[in-house]
Design a protein around this motif. Structure first.
Motif, short mmCIF file in Angstrom:
data_model
loop_
_atom_site.label_atom_id
_atom_site.label_comp_id
_atom_site.label_asym_id
_atom_site.label_seq_id
_atom_site.Cartn_x
_atom_site.Cartn_y
_atom_site.Cartn_z
N PRO A 275 73.66 -0.70 -20.09
CA PRO A 275 74.08 -1.93 -20.78
C PRO A 275 73.06 -3.05 -20.66
O PRO A 275 72.99 -3.92 -21.52
CB PRO A 275 75.39 -2.31 -20.07
N SER A 276 72.24 -3.05 -19.59
CA SER A 276 71.23 -4.08 -19.41
C SER A 276 69.91 -3.41 -19.04
O SER A 276 69.87 -2.22 -18.70
CB SER A 276 71.64 -5.07 -18.32
N SER A 277 68.81 -4.18 -19.06
CA SER A 277 67.49 -3.62 -18.74
C SER A 277 66.95 -4.16 -17.43
O SER A 277 65.77 -4.07 -17.15
CB SER A 277 66.51 -3.94 -19.87
N ASP A 278 67.81 -4.74 -16.60
CA ASP A 278 67.39 -5.30 -15.30
C ASP A 278 66.90 -4.17 -14.41
O ASP A 278 67.48 -3.09 -14.35
CB ASP A 278 68.58 -6.01 -14.65
N PHE A 279 65.80 -4.41 -13.65
CA PHE A 279 65.26 -3.39 -12.76
C PHE A 279 66.24 -3.00 -11.66
O PHE A 279 66.10 -1.95 -11.05
CB PHE A 279 63.95 -3.87 -12.14
N LYS A 280 67.24 -3.84 -11.44
CA LYS A 280 68.26 -3.50 -10.45
C LYS A 280 68.96 -2.19 -10.84
O LYS A 280 69.53 -1.50 -10.00
CB LYS A 280 69.28 -4.63 -10.33
N ASN A 281 68.90 -1.83 -12.13
CA ASN A 281 69.47 -0.56 -12.58
C ASN A 281 68.82 0.63 -11.87
O ASN A 281 69.47 1.63 -11.57
CB ASN A 281 69.30 -0.39 -14.09
N PHE A 282 67.49 0.52 -11.63
CA PHE A 282 66.80 1.62 -10.96
C PHE A 282 67.27 1.76 -9.51
O PHE A 282 67.53 2.86 -9.02
CB PHE A 282 65.30 1.40 -11.00
N LEU A 283 67.38 0.63 -8.80
CA LEU A 283 67.87 0.68 -7.42
C LEU A 283 69.28 1.23 -7.37
O LEU A 283 69.67 1.92 -6.42
CB LEU A 283 67.81 -0.70 -6.79
N ALA A 284 70.07 0.93 -8.40
CA ALA A 284 71.44 1.40 -8.45
C ALA A 284 71.52 2.91 -8.62
O ALA A 284 72.54 3.53 -8.30
CB ALA A 284 72.19 0.72 -9.59
N LEU A 285 70.46 3.51 -9.13
CA LEU A 285 70.45 4.96 -9.31
C LEU A 285 70.34 5.70 -7.99
O LEU A 285 70.73 6.86 -7.87
CB LEU A 285 69.28 5.35 -10.23
N ILE A 286 69.82 5.05 -6.96
CA ILE A 286 69.65 5.64 -5.64
C ILE A 286 70.99 5.60 -4.91
O ILE A 286 71.71 4.60 -4.97
CB ILE A 286 68.58 4.87 -4.84
N ALA A 289 74.01 4.99 0.24
CA ALA A 289 73.68 5.18 1.65
C ALA A 289 72.21 4.92 1.91
O ALA A 289 71.81 4.57 3.02
CB ALA A 289 74.04 6.60 2.08
N TYR A 290 71.36 5.06 0.86
CA TYR A 290 69.92 4.86 1.02
C TYR A 290 69.45 3.55 0.40
O TYR A 290 68.41 3.01 0.78
CB TYR A 290 69.15 6.02 0.40
N ALA A 291 70.20 3.03 -0.59
CA ALA A 291 69.77 1.80 -1.25
C ALA A 291 70.50 0.58 -0.73
O ALA A 291 70.10 -0.54 -1.02
CB ALA A 291 70.01 1.92 -2.76
N SER A 292 71.59 0.77 0.02
CA SER A 292 72.37 -0.32 0.58
C SER A 292 73.01 -1.13 -0.56
O SER A 292 72.94 -0.79 -1.74
CB SER A 292 71.51 -1.20 1.48
N ASN A 293 73.65 -2.23 -0.18
CA ASN A 293 74.31 -3.08 -1.17
C ASN A 293 73.26 -3.90 -1.93
O ASN A 293 72.32 -4.42 -1.36
CB ASN A 293 75.30 -4.02 -0.45
N LEU A 294 73.44 -3.97 -3.25
CA LEU A 294 72.45 -4.65 -4.08
C LEU A 294 72.72 -6.14 -4.24
O LEU A 294 71.94 -6.84 -4.91
CB LEU A 294 72.40 -3.99 -5.47
#
Length: 862
Positions: A275-286, A289-294
């Motif tokens: 829905p958006s192009s924010d780079f946070k989308n990439f971190l959300a793909l991890i 347990a490894y990416a922690s809370n965004l």
């Protein structure tokens, strides 16, 4: 006072209403008991007619109150058990299965119409065996095949309005397809009118998904959430997705399209995008347990995901498929971490332009990032993923591993550090890796790791790798330098790796040959905590595990080796590590003031470690052996009272404890020992003192053991000693027997006592019988030794031995007297017949016999 009286008709109506309510309450309470038998019989009969499986439940409940105005039927601990060829396997188990229906359904005689279904805490275990048979194919075959629908109605009609599955688990294992999937903590619900041919189904799903294919893990407990509105066309079996949103881990995806089922194939046309192009989308793909809370993470740049699946799904056909991920000029910074990751870019395309699975390819272009001044980049291309995958990749750059944990939230137990530099380029086919055709593998470059420290809660000590340098080439991968420390152990190695690519890409064993050196090697430094005891919340034990992925030959040289409380010096030899087994060859070392040789195997492949070893000790100090070597104490406890030197050979096999100590009762084998020189220290063993007390005329502290050779066999916790002889002050003693590892013993001693040591009175009596000196005359004294080495019990009778000797002498005297009488008779015949006293005895005897015969013939006139 005025009173207002309720009209009589009103009183009557209220009374009638109260009676009706009371009757309804009684009916609601008693109906479950009136109808339960009918419902349970109807359910079981219907299931048995349709399924080739065993269905059972612990309890059936029918309630008319909880879900009023509907009735609720509940089956507790419902299980569905397979029959042949999966006999005894559980296909379905659920803690509770419940269904709701209108109360009037209970009064029908031709079946039930169910409005709502709930399944709680279910386990569904789906298996396709090696023969391609599925355990869910349990519907009984129809006895008569008819193309026209049957006019007879089913016992159940699923006119559902709502269904839900709560806190459940689905396991799927396809052996021919080499596929395993696990859906954990599954919650799924749907609302719609299944009684209509076309309706809208509103669903919610959240689940953790794991997927393995051909022993490779593609998803590992990845969180998936889906909220979807689906237009259901049951006549056309077409399902159209509208206003849908999914989450993979924390990445949101919007998608639309349709899925339609035909008789021989299926059709799909789906599109998805972020829905958006924010780079946070990439971190959300991890995974979280490894990416922690965004929350609070600052990002710049963009990351987009889009793709489609369009075409037919059939036995030999897949739809066209594409997944595009793209990031440009991105960066991120976690609020609680001091560093940020900059200059991030990546482009990943997963594409199949045909309906053949073999055409699927993955292209990873220009993946790069920077932390401070450290830059790292790489690219890869994967083709023909499911047949003979072609791999090409490059990696280039350097990175301080400590910076990763300062810029990205790593698990607390993983403390990264050290400097990694790499410049690698390679391409190959997986078939060449799997068939070990490494000459076809193109690889160039190098990789170096320095000042690396690895710690883990299962390790006794952290591993500190000061240097690890690898040079890549086509023929092999050379380990140019390797240096590490753990605890008080240091280790250096060099050599070659024959199949690093196979180890990395196809889970092959790591093969190679190395030379290793150490100035100090402590075995206990490599002990790990037992995982099983930790799970049971018990105090963790320590164990040594030989890694199953190693296929390594190694020549080693160590100045000092510490194992348990034993110290080895100048240890050298070779070992082969394979199949969780270490094979030792030509191993030698200094130990116990002498030397040791080793040859054999140690394995951790079974449930309990075991060994089969040939061990030789050459002129070792006896005191050191029995002070430091627990095994020797149990094999020969009496030797703890000795000082001196011994050489021995052991042939041993048995089980080992987790820390590699022998399990005594499991041992079998034999030993041959030669005592070079030894002295006895009586104060160290009660047995010597007891023997001294019984034989006052002997001093067992003067036991002569020099150049003594003994042998023994052991099994089932018992040591059996072959007969051998020792001397005490010139007295021979024959010894044989056995003892157990718990210290109990059963030995027999035969002491050859010279008669002149037994005292004057006994000696004179025997001398009178023999009319000669006692020189050369012995009394055999048998001694039984029982009890234990700490509390020995002797059984002997010296007087009985003397009496046996007396009886023996008397028999000898009788024999001597009979011989003298025969001599007198022979002399008399000689005088009568004229024999020659000086002639040879045998000839004289023959002549006398001949003359006697002649005399007898003359006497009778012959």
């Amino acid at each position: 006072m005025l009173s207002i009286e309720t009209p009589k008709p009103m009183k009557k109506a209220l009374k009638i209403f109260g009676i009706i309510v009371l009757i309804l309450l009684i009916a609601l309470i008693t109906a479950p008991f009136l109808f339960k038998g009918k419902i349970e019989s109807l359910v079981k009969d219907s299931i048995n007619k349709q399924l080739n499986a065993t269905v059972s439940w612990s309890q059936l409940d029918l309630s008319l109150i909880r879900s009023f105005p509907s009735a609720e039927l509940a089956l507790h601990e419902l299980s569905l058990i397979n029959q042949t060829p999966f006999e005894g396997d559980t296909l379905v188990y659920t803690k509770k299965f419940s269904a709701q229906m209108g109360i009037m359904q209970l009064f029908k005689s031709d079946g039930l119409s169910v409005d709502e279904i709930k399944i709680d805490d279910a386990l569904i275990n789906v298996v396709v065996n090696e023969d391609g048979i599925a355990n869910y194919d349990i519907m009984k075959a129809s006895e008569e095949k008819n193309d026209t629908p049957s006019e007879e109605e089913s016992d159940f009609q699923l006119d559902l309005k709502h269904y839900e599955i709560n806190n459940s688990e689905i396991r799927y294992r396809d052996y021919p397809g080499k596929t395993f999937a696990l859906l954990e903590k599954l919650n799924h619900s749907g609302d719609g009118d299944f009684g209509e041919a076309i309706f809208t189904l509103r669903t919610h799903t959240d689940v953790k998904v794991s997927v393995d294919y051909e022993d490779n893990n593609y998803l590992n407990k990845n969180y998936l959430q889906l909220d979807a509105e689906i237009e259901m066309d049951l006549d056309q079996m077409k399902f159209t997705f509208r206003e849908n949103e999914a989450k993979i881990n924390q990445l949101a995806l919007a998608f639309d399209g349709y899925f339609q089922m035909h008789e021989e194939e299926s059709e799909i046309d789906l599109k998805w995008s972020t829905p958006s192009s924010d780079f946070k989308n990439f971190l959300a793909l991890i995974p979280e347990a490894y990416a922690s809370n965004l929350d609070g993470v600052e990002t710049q740049g963009k990351f987009e995901v889009e793709g489609f699946a369009k075409g037919k799904i059939a036995e030999n056909s897949i739809p066209q498929f594409a997944l595009f991920m793209n990031a440009e000029k991105a960066s991120f910074n976690y609020p609680d971490l001091p560093k940020q990751v900059d200059d991030i870019s990546l482009k990943i395309d997963v594409v199949s332009n045909s309906n053949q699975i073999d055409d699927l390819r993955v292209r990873i272009d220009e993946v790069q990032f920077r932390i401070d001044q450290d830059r790292f980049s790489g690219n890869a291309n994967l083709e023909n993923l499911f047949e003979d995958m072609k791999v090409a990749f490059e990696a280039n750059g350097s990175i301080n591993l400590k910076n990763i944990s300062q810029a990205y939230p790593m698990p607390t137990e993983l403390d990264l550090n050290g400097l990694l530099t790499a410049n690698i380029k390679s391409n190959f086919n997986m078939s060449d890796i799997e068939k070990e055709r490494y000459s076809n593998v193109n690889a160039t470059g190098n990789m170096r790791l320095s000042d690396f420290k690895y710690d883990d809660k299962e390790l006794k000590n952290p591993y500190e790798i000061s240097t690890a340098a690898v040079l890549f080439s086509t023929n092999n991968i050379e380990l140019q330098e390797f240096s590490m420390k753990t605890g008080s152990t240091d280790l250096s190695a060099s050599g070659r790796l024959d199949n690093l690519m196979g180890f990395v890409f196809s889970d092959a064993d790591l093969k190679g040959r190395f030379k290793a050196t150490s100035t100090n090697f402590v075995v206990s430094d490599f002990m790990t905590s037992s995982e099983e005891t930790a799970k049971n919340n018990e105090a963790s034990s320590e164990e040594i595990k030989i890694p199953k992925f190693l296929d390594i030959a190694m020549d080693f040289n160590a100045k000092k080796v510490a194992y348990d409380n034993m110290q080895l010096t100048n240890a050298r030899g070779s070992m082969l590590i394979k199949n969780e087994t270490v094979s030792l060859q030509d191993v030698s070392a200094g130990i116990f003031g002498g030397s040791i040789t080793l040859k054999g195997n140690v394995s951790t492949r079974g449930q309990q470690p075991d060994f089969d070893m040939q061990l030789g000790l050459v002129e070792v100090d006896i005191a050191q052996v029995f002070t430091q070597m627990e095994l020797a104490k149990n094999l020969a406890p009496i030797a703890s009272a000795l000082t001196g030197r011994v050489s021995t050979n052991f042939d041993l096999k048995g089980n080992l404890t987790p820390d590699f100590s022998p399990v005594l009762n499991s041992l079998s084998g034999g030993a041959l020992a030669q005592i070079v020189k030894a002295q006895v220290e009586p104060e160290k063993t009660p047995l010597i003192n007891n023997l001294n007390n019984e034989f006052s005329f002997l001093d067992f502290s003067k036991l002569n053991l020099s150049n003594l050779t003994t042998s023994a066999k052991f099994s089932d916790g018992s040591v059996s000693v072959d007969p051998f002889q020792v001397q005490v002050e010139g007295v021979d003693i024959d010894i044989q027997g056995n003892h157990l590892f718990d210290g109990s013993m059963d030995y027999s001693l035969d002491v050859h006592v010279p008669a002149n040591l037994l005292g004057r009175s006994i000696s004179n009596q025997i001398a009178q019988l023999t009319n000669q000196d006692l020189e050369g005359m012995f009394i055999d004294v048998p001694v039984g030794v029982a009890g234990s080495f700490s509390n020995p019990q002797l059984n002997l009778n010296l007087q009985s031995a003397i009496q046996d000797l007396t009886n023996k002498i008397i028999e000898e005297q009788k024999s001597r007297l009979r011989g003298e009488a025969e001599d007198r008779v022979r002399d008399g015949l000689r005088n009568i017949l004229g024999g020659d006293k000086n002639s040879d005895g045998d000839d004289d005897k023959d002549r006398l016999e001949d003359k006697a015969k002649d005399k007898i013939r003359n006497l009778f006139g012959r």
